[in-house]
Scaffold this motif. Structure first.
Motif, mmCIF file in Angstrom:
data_model
loop_
_atom_site.group_PDB
_atom_site.id
_atom_site.type_symbol
_atom_site.label_atom_id
_atom_site.label_comp_id
_atom_site.label_asym_id
_atom_site.label_seq_id
_atom_site.Cartn_x
_atom_site.Cartn_y
_atom_site.Cartn_z
ATOM 1 N N GLN A 29 -48.314 -17.741 41.854
ATOM 2 C CA GLN A 29 -48.942 -16.458 42.157
ATOM 3 C C GLN A 29 -48.017 -15.594 42.984
ATOM 4 O O GLN A 29 -47.133 -16.087 43.692
ATOM 5 N N VAL A 30 -48.248 -14.296 42.922
ATOM 6 C CA VAL A 30 -47.403 -13.353 43.658
ATOM 7 C C VAL A 30 -47.453 -13.632 45.154
ATOM 8 O O VAL A 30 -46.437 -13.513 45.862
ATOM 9 N N LYS A 31 -48.616 -14.037 45.657
ATOM 10 C CA LYS A 31 -48.743 -14.278 47.098
ATOM 11 C C LYS A 31 -47.901 -15.474 47.566
ATOM 12 O O LYS A 31 -47.676 -15.640 48.769
ATOM 13 N N ASP A 32 -47.450 -16.314 46.615
ATOM 14 C CA ASP A 32 -46.614 -17.461 46.973
ATOM 15 C C ASP A 32 -45.137 -17.102 47.058
ATOM 16 O O ASP A 32 -44.316 -17.953 47.420
ATOM 17 N N ILE A 33 -44.776 -15.875 46.719
ATOM 18 C CA ILE A 33 -43.370 -15.472 46.693
ATOM 19 C C ILE A 33 -43.069 -14.677 47.959
ATOM 20 O O ILE A 33 -43.530 -13.534 48.120
ATOM 21 N N PHE A 34 -42.338 -15.284 48.861
ATOM 22 C CA PHE A 34 -42.055 -14.626 50.138
ATOM 23 C C PHE A 34 -40.798 -13.769 50.027
ATOM 24 O O PHE A 34 -39.936 -14.004 49.173
ATOM 25 N N PRO A 35 -40.680 -12.767 50.876
ATOM 26 C CA PRO A 35 -39.511 -11.876 50.817
ATOM 27 C C PRO A 35 -38.221 -12.614 51.181
ATOM 28 O O PRO A 35 -38.231 -13.741 51.671
ATOM 29 N N ASN A 36 -37.105 -11.942 50.936
ATOM 30 C CA ASN A 36 -35.812 -12.476 51.348
ATOM 31 C C ASN A 36 -35.721 -12.502 52.870
ATOM 32 O O ASN A 36 -36.529 -11.879 53.575
ATOM 33 N N LYS A 37 -34.719 -13.202 53.400
ATOM 34 C CA LYS A 37 -34.588 -13.343 54.851
ATOM 35 C C LYS A 37 -34.377 -12.007 55.544
ATOM 36 O O LYS A 37 -34.757 -11.827 56.701
ATOM 37 N N PRO A 86 -28.489 -15.809 33.236
ATOM 38 C CA PRO A 86 -27.999 -17.033 32.579
ATOM 39 C C PRO A 86 -28.790 -18.274 32.963
ATOM 40 O O PRO A 86 -28.999 -19.167 32.133
ATOM 41 N N VAL A 87 -29.261 -18.350 34.207
ATOM 42 C CA VAL A 87 -30.041 -19.511 34.646
ATOM 43 C C VAL A 87 -31.358 -19.596 33.871
ATOM 44 O O VAL A 87 -31.734 -20.660 33.356
ATOM 45 N N ALA A 88 -32.081 -18.456 33.782
ATOM 46 C CA ALA A 88 -33.359 -18.439 33.056
ATOM 47 C C ALA A 88 -33.139 -18.700 31.572
ATOM 48 O O ALA A 88 -33.903 -19.433 30.932
ATOM 49 N N LYS A 89 -32.094 -18.107 31.026
ATOM 50 C CA LYS A 89 -31.819 -18.267 29.597
ATOM 51 C C LYS A 89 -31.520 -19.734 29.266
ATOM 52 O O LYS A 89 -32.055 -20.290 28.299
ATOM 53 N N ALA A 141 -52.331 -24.103 32.925
ATOM 54 C CA ALA A 141 -52.004 -25.523 32.737
ATOM 55 C C ALA A 141 -50.572 -25.824 33.163
ATOM 56 O O ALA A 141 -50.289 -26.891 33.713
ATOM 57 N N GLY A 142 -49.642 -24.915 32.909
ATOM 58 C CA GLY A 142 -48.250 -25.151 33.275
ATOM 59 C C GLY A 142 -47.601 -26.256 32.476
ATOM 60 O O GLY A 142 -46.744 -26.976 32.984
ATOM 61 N N ASN A 143 -48.008 -26.419 31.212
ATOM 62 C CA ASN A 143 -47.512 -27.535 30.408
ATOM 63 C C ASN A 143 -46.161 -27.283 29.775
ATOM 64 O O ASN A 143 -45.299 -28.152 29.761
ATOM 65 N N CYS A 144 -45.959 -26.110 29.201
ATOM 66 C CA CYS A 144 -44.841 -25.948 28.274
ATOM 67 C C CYS A 144 -43.536 -25.578 28.961
ATOM 68 O O CYS A 144 -42.459 -25.844 28.429
ATOM 69 N N ARG A 145 -43.605 -24.927 30.129
ATOM 70 C CA ARG A 145 -42.428 -24.517 30.923
ATOM 71 C C ARG A 145 -41.566 -23.480 30.210
ATOM 72 O O ARG A 145 -40.421 -23.239 30.603
ATOM 73 N N MET A 146 -42.095 -22.867 29.187
ATOM 74 C CA MET A 146 -41.302 -21.876 28.455
ATOM 75 C C MET A 146 -41.156 -20.582 29.249
ATOM 76 O O MET A 146 -40.273 -19.777 28.978
ATOM 77 N N CYS A 147 -42.017 -20.392 30.246
ATOM 78 C CA CYS A 147 -42.028 -19.121 30.984
ATOM 79 C C CYS A 147 -41.128 -19.173 32.219
ATOM 80 O O CYS A 147 -41.309 -18.387 33.154
ATOM 81 N N LEU A 148 -40.172 -20.087 32.259
ATOM 82 C CA LEU A 148 -39.297 -20.225 33.426
ATOM 83 C C LEU A 148 -38.519 -18.938 33.707
ATOM 84 O O LEU A 148 -37.990 -18.301 32.792
ATOM 85 N N VAL A 149 -38.466 -18.567 34.983
ATOM 86 C CA VAL A 149 -37.674 -17.409 35.427
ATOM 87 C C VAL A 149 -36.858 -17.841 36.646
ATOM 88 O O VAL A 149 -37.141 -18.870 37.275
ATOM 89 N N GLU A 150 -35.869 -17.050 36.983
ATOM 90 C CA GLU A 150 -35.041 -17.353 38.154
ATOM 91 C C GLU A 150 -35.547 -16.574 39.361
ATOM 92 O O GLU A 150 -35.662 -15.344 39.316
ATOM 93 N N TRP A 151 -35.883 -17.287 40.415
ATOM 94 C CA TRP A 151 -36.163 -16.666 41.721
ATOM 95 C C TRP A 151 -34.885 -16.828 42.532
ATOM 96 O O TRP A 151 -34.521 -17.935 42.929
ATOM 97 N N VAL A 152 -34.160 -15.755 42.706
ATOM 98 C CA VAL A 152 -32.837 -15.810 43.332
ATOM 99 C C VAL A 152 -32.958 -16.421 44.729
ATOM 100 O O VAL A 152 -33.724 -15.940 45.579
ATOM 101 N N GLY A 153 -32.239 -17.501 44.918
ATOM 102 C CA GLY A 153 -32.291 -18.222 46.187
ATOM 103 C C GLY A 153 -33.074 -19.510 46.103
ATOM 104 O O GLY A 153 -32.929 -20.378 46.961
#
Length: 702
Positions: A67-75, A87-90, A44-56
């Protein structure tokens, strides 16, 4: 299967493309808080409590909806960096928690969720230490009516929608939903009618706050006051894994335990809420009938009365009937006791089911419960799994939800919460068997067809003929394939769906001898021992001397000449075999009331008084005797390995004969909530029966 590498908090992992980022982070050992996400429900993605930082990335990411397949590698081609404790996720989680608490009432001291509340735990672990910066008045939401089992305090609701998704996706009853938007959003049953599902109590476990709590359990206890005992449910034959919570001599609540192969993490409302019947109408001392009236007696007086009558009765005029809730220990002890008197009649099929006497596969749910998810065609014959085994019905619905499975029903039409093609009555079986019916081709073309024979088919006079024809259809359609479990590539699609927790164990121990149920009731028996047997017409026992050994003052106790008070499933250790042949054990959570004893111990003590001393003095010796009768009892917690397409096995199932096409094929259960003495003693089940079965509920619009 495609996968890609991720760097989670400095730990490099390789994760499956199709799992969520939240699951990948947990595989790397990170802890991700969540309120709306649940492994068995849609995202559902309702609560947003599971926020994490994707660097960049420009902002924190909701890890449950990515999903994992939506996360592309770094340049530079290195794995993407995910930080769950930066600190961003916290800061993001602290902000989410602050918003969630804006309107949440400060009533933890009187909330039944206190002590096991996700909101409490995560506020401590991930919230801000400072005071809330929002000073506006909190909003209030009117409580909703959801029936006799669910208490609502909707001001506490954080709109995670777990309950809505469970009702729609798992229970298949779209009674719950949301109205309004933004601050006006409310979870409701629309017209405020009762949540009409046999699985409704599971939303209380799913609710991460105290918005939905157990109405029968309200204000009874705190979780730290309770003794927690892992056990097995006996309200149906599925053997759902449960936890029994007790305080002092009283069972206060029953909760589900996780078992992926049996019940996942769900239980029925009867399994959860019938426990108040354990304390009402209990038999707590022996009784002997004198001058037409039952009077309290000592154990010695009761045993003497039984022994005198048994010694004066011819073996062929003696019978024993096992009830639906008996454990293997007392079944074995009663069998040995009765056979010590000679050629007596033994029966474990109170409903008159024409099953037993053939190979073990003829009375098992051979596909296994988990194997249902592999089926692509299902034929139900005289079965109503929604009432006979609600958690199994949810598993069939899961198979229908996840893949193209065609389901058909032979028998009385019922709402099973998923689309079912109604084929008609029992006469349709002949057409499917000879290939002239259209569904015969569907079964033939299916890779893993399944046939489920229910109590409505087995309890008829022609039940053996229906069973035989069902086995023939299974063999001809390819439902009986290679040996082994579905996970091993094997497939056995012939299944019998029992309703009694004791049935498979009693059949395994051979508690079928001499006259069947009809023969016992019409055969002029002079002595009948009822081991918790209440589900038949007692008037048909005639003038027989009746010994009732059980827990409640139900039909059997009213007819008895001698009453022996036994122990309920929460008051003893006992072996039970579920309908797929899996042996499981109940554990004692509380002691039996008054003078009541464990059933096998009662029979063992009586055998000594009667001069027929049984050769086991303790539970271990009794178990060894059980293993001699049925080695399958040694395989604890495992579904049995099944034979493949062996004609010698499958051709010996049932008995060929004519089928009455005019007699209705309908479920033998008339009221889901009142199927055994414990449930009938429960005030909660009586209220559920009044509302859901008798149709007494009224909606707000009325």
């Amino acid at each position: 299967m495609a996968s890609r590498k991720l760097n989670v908090n400095g730990v490099e992992i390789e994760a499956d493309d199709n799992i969520t980022l939240l699951q990948a982070c947990e595989q790397a050992g990170a802890e991700i808080p969540r309120f709306c996400y649940h492994e068995r429900l849609s995202v559902a993605g309702n609560c947003r409590m599971c926020l994490v930082e994707w660097v960049g990335a420009p902002k924190p990411q909701a890890s449950c909806a990515l999903q994992v397949k939506d996360i592309f590698p770094n340049k530079d081609g290195t794995p993407a960096n995910i930080r769950t404790n930066s600190p961003v996720a916290k800061k993001a989680r602290e902000g989410v928690m602050e918003f969630l608490l804006i309107n949440h009432p400060l009533d933890c001291p009187i909330c039944d969720q206190g002590g096991e509340c996700d909101l409490q735990d995560q506020a401590m672990g991930y919230g801000r230490a400072a005071f809330n910066r929002f000073n506006e008045n909190k909003r209030a939401v009117e409580d909703k009516y959801m029936g006799p089992l669910i208490k609502t305090i909707m001001t506490r609701c954080i709109q995670c929608t777990r309950c809505v998704r469970f009702a729609t996706e798992v229970a298949g009853v779209p009674d719950l939903g949301a109205t309004g938007r933004g601050e006006d959003m409310e979870i409701t049953t629309y017209l405020e009618k009762a949540f009409s599902s046999e699985l409704s109590g599971n939303v209380v476990d799913l609710c991460p706050v105290g918005a939905l709590t157990s109405k029968p359990y309200a204000f009874n206890a705190r979780p730290w006051e309770l003794r927690k005992t892992e056990s097995i449910d006996v309200m149906d034959a599925q053997g759902c894994n449960i936890r029994v919570d007790a305080r002092g001599p009283q069972v206060l609540r029953v909760l589900p335990r996780l078992n992926e192969d049996v019940n996942e993490e769900w239980i029925s409302d009867k399994a959860r809420h019938a426990c108040d019947g354990l304390n009402r109408q209990r038999l707590d001392k022996p009784y002997v009938k004198k001058n037409g009236k039952l009077v309290p007696a000592t154990w010695g007086e009761a045993f003497a009365a039984i022994a005198a009558r048994m010694s004066a009765t011819k073996p062929e005029k003696m019978a024993a009937i096992v009830g639906d809730l008996a454990a293997a220990e007392e079944i074995k002890a009663l069998k040995d006791l009765m056979l010590s008197y000679g050629d007596v009649n033994l029966e474990c099929r109170q409903d008159g089911a024409k099953v037993g006497g053939g190979p073990r596969q003829s009375w098992l749910f051979n596909t296994t419960i988990a194997g249902i998810e592999s089926a692509d065609a299902i034929l139900l014959i005289g079965a109503n799994p929604r009432w006979e085994a609600p958690v199994l019905n949810a598993r069939i619905r899961k198979a229908w939800t996840n893949g193209p499975v065609k389901i058909a029903n032979i028998g009385t039409p019922v709402d099973l919460t998923y689309p079912v093609e109604q084929l008609g009555g029992a006469d349709v079986l002949s057409g499917i068997a000879d290939g002239s019916h259209a569904f015969a081709k569907i079964l033939k073309d299916a890779q893993r067809p399944m046939i489920v024979v229910g109590s409505g088919a087995l309890a008829r006079a022609d039940g053996a003929a229906i069973l035989h024809l069902a086995a023939k259809i299974a063999g001809d359609s390819g439902a009986i394939g290679p040996a082994g479990t579905p996970a091993e590539g094997g497939w056995v699609g012939f299944n019998v769906l029992h309703t009694a927790a004791s049935r498979v164990g009693a059949l395994d121990l051979g508690f079928v001898r001499g006259h069947d149920m009809a023969g016992i009731l019409g055969g002029g028996m002079e002595f009948v021992w009822l081991l918790g047997a209440d589900e038949f017409d007692m008037s048909k026992l005639g003038n027989a001397f009746v010994v009732y050994q059980g827990t409640h003052g139900d039909a059997g106790a009213h007819r008895a000449d001698v009453i022996l008070p036994g122990a309920a499933y929460t008051e003893k250790e006992g072996l039970y075999v579920n309908f797929e042949g899996r042996v499981q054990r109940t554990k004692r959570a509380v002691f039996p009331p008054g003078d009541a004893k464990e059933d096998w111990a009662i029979i063992r003590a009586f055998s000594q008084v009667a001069g027929k001393t049984l050769p086991y003095d303790d539970r271990d010796a009794l178990h060894q005797a059980i293993y001699k009768d049925a080695l399958t009892f040694k395989d604890m917690h495992e579904a049995p390995a099944h034979l493949g397409a062996d004609p010698a096995v499958w051709g010996a199932i049932g008995k060929a004969g004519p089928i009455d096409g005019k007699a209705p094929l309908e479920c033998t259960i008339r009221d889901f909530y009142l199927t055994n003495p414990i449930a009938r003693a429960s005030e909660t089940m009586a209220e559920c029966s009044r509302i859901f079965v008798s149709g007494a509920q009224q909606m707000a619009a009325e």
